[in-house]
Scaffold this motif. Structure first.
Motif, mmCIF file in Angstrom:
data_model
loop_
_atom_site.group_PDB
_atom_site.id
_atom_site.type_symbol
_atom_site.label_atom_id
_atom_site.label_comp_id
_atom_site.label_asym_id
_atom_site.label_seq_id
_atom_site.Cartn_x
_atom_site.Cartn_y
_atom_site.Cartn_z
ATOM 1 N N LEU A 56 18.442 -30.907 -22.803
ATOM 2 C CA LEU A 56 17.664 -31.915 -22.098
ATOM 3 C C LEU A 56 18.208 -33.294 -22.442
ATOM 4 C CD1 LEU A 56 13.988 -30.613 -22.549
ATOM 5 C CD2 LEU A 56 15.616 -30.120 -20.721
ATOM 6 N N GLN A 57 18.409 -34.096 -21.412
ATOM 7 C CA GLN A 57 18.874 -35.469 -21.595
ATOM 8 C C GLN A 57 17.721 -36.413 -21.276
ATOM 9 O OE1 GLN A 57 22.840 -36.529 -20.123
ATOM 10 N NE2 GLN A 57 21.996 -38.382 -19.205
ATOM 11 N N TRP A 58 17.304 -37.184 -22.290
ATOM 12 C CA TRP A 58 16.160 -38.082 -22.174
ATOM 13 C C TRP A 58 16.645 -39.524 -22.097
ATOM 14 C CZ3 TRP A 58 11.471 -35.412 -22.288
ATOM 15 C CH2 TRP A 58 11.506 -34.121 -22.827
ATOM 16 N N LYS A 59 16.050 -40.286 -21.208
ATOM 17 C CA LYS A 59 16.349 -41.713 -21.134
ATOM 18 C C LYS A 59 15.400 -42.462 -22.063
ATOM 19 C CE LYS A 59 17.106 -45.475 -17.828
ATOM 20 N NZ LYS A 59 17.054 -45.878 -16.396
ATOM 21 N N VAL A 60 15.961 -43.339 -22.914
ATOM 22 C CA VAL A 60 15.146 -44.122 -23.846
ATOM 23 C C VAL A 60 14.625 -45.349 -23.113
ATOM 24 C CG1 VAL A 60 15.088 -45.328 -26.053
ATOM 25 C CG2 VAL A 60 16.557 -43.311 -25.776
#
Length: 765
Positions: free
Chosen positions: A719-723
């Motif tokens: 999973l790639q999460w945007k901060v």
């Protein structure tokens, strides 16, 4: 139960060994310091006596009581002068009953009054890498909106195949195992398995939701849903659960109420669906059976398909309905069987015999199993094979028209979805989704690992990251373009850990046998390799300037290599010997001279690398040292990430952002947490994020802190999460953590009572 008890006993023995080693180390240190402490104590008492006596009375004033009173008076006076400046020097936390001493940095004046708050930064799911094809079927569909619908872990992904964008349905709390599309092509039903969140069971259920708005319309549950969701013309939904009896139930989609329920079989059931021309008829298939169900006034009647003169296959893998109303099944023998109603055989079965469902025709289709069947417009049919990896197009009368074979690296054909009559989507058993045509062939639009993953590393200056896992595959991903740059397969061993050189042109990979490799990012070639011990490696970490590489092993050692020629040449420098259990995590100091390490028995040790890989006996002296990275799960600055009663394995990994503002945590309960950094107080608040369906094995920030990557174990999902918020990425916040902690401590001290309690001076152990 015996295995669990044995494992618990082995864990206890490991702890006892480590405690014994720690006790022996303390005894040796005490023996060394005891003479010195005695000399200092005697000298201090003599000084007090001499200062308090006159010359004439020195010879006659050897009264212990008087000297003792004088010494006590001076100590009280000294304490009074210090007043509120007296501070705690250490604090203890307990994991599985073992005390771990954490030394408080000098810039914290009042630890008790520190206030922990959740960070201003938050995470927003940006991209999902992977697809679950290895053990699920009929889980890939194409919507009129141009989106492919599939699932992995707890997320249902809607991927626009032309725009290359994703939307996500995220209301599930455990792994999604089945999926179906309503005939209106808008509503979707997805079923999740039963699970456990810490000690609380998660009930299996089916969600019915709108694919346009991603709003949940209904949530229905049986208690053990896992697989086999089908729907009729819109009013009802049929579900097969994964209990021992494989209960078949029919639900009212609008009301969310159960309409009927019946036991099917103790054997595995693979598929269920309504007959599109008669919603009172339901078909199920699975291990050695095809059942034809009739639903009338809330009651089921069952008829078993008769194989007759044809060989009964071990598995009926899938089925579809032809335009004429016949049922077509694909089986493990590679055949497509055509089923139809047969008049009652009164001569054989006697008076009162009823009509039966029998095989009308057998068509040889594939070598090995027929995993999937898909209807096309006009009555044509697609079939996907297992062993032969072929996709075959059949005419309405089951004459083969075209065929193609997908590349071996993608595995077998698991499921098929029609895009426009020519273009197809193919889900494979090696967790890939292919797009293409019979004429032009197929290319992968979604790829992923197929077994448990542990190794994760992000590039020091680019938006790329590296992964490795038990499937022997290593991937280089592009986080900006959301695609795989390249993949290679290791020969024998599998990768467990990795790290990029600060130069950015090579990546080191630690393997399961004690061997480690260095790969060139551009040529993918192995440019260096070495072996340290014969146990698996758990961590690879370059020093900040790239001049050293630390290799943590399960043989309890940390191997240090000097690095030259821009990360292409490695020479053994030394070995850190002192841990009593396997190495789990390690970090370098900012000056590249020291290492902090954790082990499997919850030790925190510090090493002087520049001084010859020596163990620093006095941990108190390392309390103010600054670290280039922070991935150690045990340390004063990350104490707050641990919950009360944790057993030491609840947190698998953590990673501090490059800005030193937040720390991300991967736990054993499928969650990703975001804490402020530092968070030195227990029960620190955090933001919690769901999406993984297995233990989260690793987390890592990209070089600019713009995104966080999290890796599931068994769910094979990245999973790639945007901060979001908090001042964004970049390194401008480096050093702010110490200032924030000091200011918080100073403000707390200003508001605290001057009579706050104090603790004894720290021991030098």
């Amino acid at each position: 139960m015996m295995e669990v008890r044995l494992q618990a006993q082995e864990d206890e023995i490991t702890l006892l060994k480590s405690s014994l080693a720690d006790a022996l180390r303390r005894i040796r240190l005490h023996d060394q310091l005891l003479p010195l402490l005695k000399q200092q104590l005697i000298a201090g008492v003599y000084t007090g006596w001499l200062n308090g006596c006159t010359t004439e009375s020195r010879a006659c004033s050897w009264k212990t009581s008087t000297a003792s009173q004088e010494w006590k008076r001076k100590m009280r006076s000294r304490r009074k002068m210090k007043g509120s400046t007296r501070r705690r020097h250490s604090i203890k936390m307990f994991i599985r009953g073992r005390p771990i001493t954490m030394y408080i940095p000098s810039n914290i004046q009042n630890y008790e009054d520190l206030k922990m708050e959740p960070p201003s930064e938050r995470l927003e799911l940006d991209w999902v890498y992977g697809y679950r094809g290895r053990d699920c079927r009929a889980n890939l569909y194409f919507l009129p909106t141009g989106e492919a619908v599939y699932f992995i872990a707890c997320v249902v992904v809607l991927y626009h195949i032309n725009n290359r964008t994703q939307r996500h349905y995220r209301k599930h709390t455990d792994c999604v195992r089945c999926l179906t599309i309503h005939p209106d092509k808008v509503r979707i039903a997805s079923g999740q398995t039963a699970g456990v969140d810490k000690d609380k069971p998660l009930l299996p259920c089916v969600h019915i939701w709108d694919s346009t708005t991603l709003v949940t319309l209904q949530q229905i549950g049986l208690g053990t849903f896992q697989r086999g969701v089908g729907s009729d013309s819109g009013t009802f939904l049929c579900v097969i659960d994964d209990s021992n009896e494989h209960m078949l139930s029919v639900w009212d989609c609008n009301k969310g109420t159960k309409h009927a329920e019946v036991k099917t079989t103790n054997e595995a059931v693979f598929s269920v669906d309504f007959n599109p021309s008669d919603s009172a008829n339901i078909i199920t298939c699975g291990k050695s059976h095809v059942y034809f169900w009739t639903l009338s006034t809330g009651q089921f009647t069952k008829k078993q398909g008769i194989f007759g003169k044809y060989k009964k296959p071990k598995f009926i893998q899938c089925f579809v309905f032809s335009l004429t109303g016949d049922v077509l099944t694909g089986d493990s023998e590679g055949n497509i069987l055509t089923w139809g109603k047969s008049a009652a055989d009164v001569k054989t079965l006697g008076k009162g015999a009823k009509e039966t469902f029998q095989i009308m025709r057998q068509t040889r289709a594939h070598e090995g199993s027929v995993f999937t069947l898909c209807n096309l417009q006009g009555g044509a049919l697609l079939s996907g094979g297992g062993k032969d990896r072929k996709i075959i197009r059949w005419s309405a009368d089951l004459a083969p028209e075209r065929e193609c074979e997908i590349p071996e690296k993608y595995g077998a054909v698991r499921t098929l979805a029609d895009v426009d009559g020519e273009e197809l989507l193919v889900g494979t058993t090696r967790n890939a989704i292919l797009r293409g045509t019979f004429s032009d062939g197929f290319v992968a639009i979604v790829q992923g690992h197929v077994d448990e993953m542990w190794g994760l590393a992000t590039h020091p200056s680019q938006n790329v990251f590296f992964t490795c896992g038990n499937d022997k595959q290593v991937f280089l991903w592009n986080a900006e373009e959301h695609k795989m740059d390249w993949c290679t397969t290791l020969e024998v061993e599998y990768g467990l850990c990795a790290d990029f050189s600060p130069v950015g042109s090579v990546v080191s990979v630690g393997l399961s046998t004690g061997r480690w490799l260095v790969l060139d990012l551009f040529t993918r070639e192995v440019i260096s390799e070495s072996t340290d011990g014969n146990e698996q490696l758990s961590v690879m970490r370059y020093s900040p300037d790239g001049s050293f590489l630390a290799v943590g092993s399960h043989d309890n050692f940390i191997y240090i290599y000097s690095v030259t020629e821009s990360g292409r040449r490695y020479t053994r420098f030394g070995r850190c010997n002192g841990h009593s259990s396997f190495i789990t995590h390690l970090d370098w100091s900012k000056d590249g001279k020291y290492i902090m390490s954790n082990s499997g028995d919850y030790e925190i040790l510090y090493w002087d690398i520049a001084g010859g890989c020596k163990l620093l006996r006095n941990r108190f002296e390392s309390k103010d040292r600054e670290w280039a990275s922070y991935t150690c799960v045990l340390g004063f600055h990350v104490m707050g990430v641990w919950l009360e009663g944790s057993d030491g394995t609840d947190i698998n990994a953590l990673c501090r952002s490059h800005s030193e503002r937040v720390v991300a945590v991967a736990d054993d309960f499928c969650k990703v947490h975001l804490f402020q950094y530092p968070c030195p107080k227990l029960k620190a608040p955090s933001h919690r994020y769901e999406g993984h369906g297995s233990h989260v094995t690793n987390v890592c920030f990209t070089h600019s802190d713009s995104h966080l990557l999290s890796m599931g174990g068994k769910d094979t999902c990245i999973l790639q999460w945007k901060v979001m918020g908090g001042g964004g990425g970049g390194g401008g916040g480096v050093g702010d953590s110490r200032e924030r902690l000091a200011s918080a401590s100073a403000s707390a001290s200003a508001s605290a009572s001057s009579t706050s309690t104090s603790s004894p001076e720290p021991a030098t152990t």
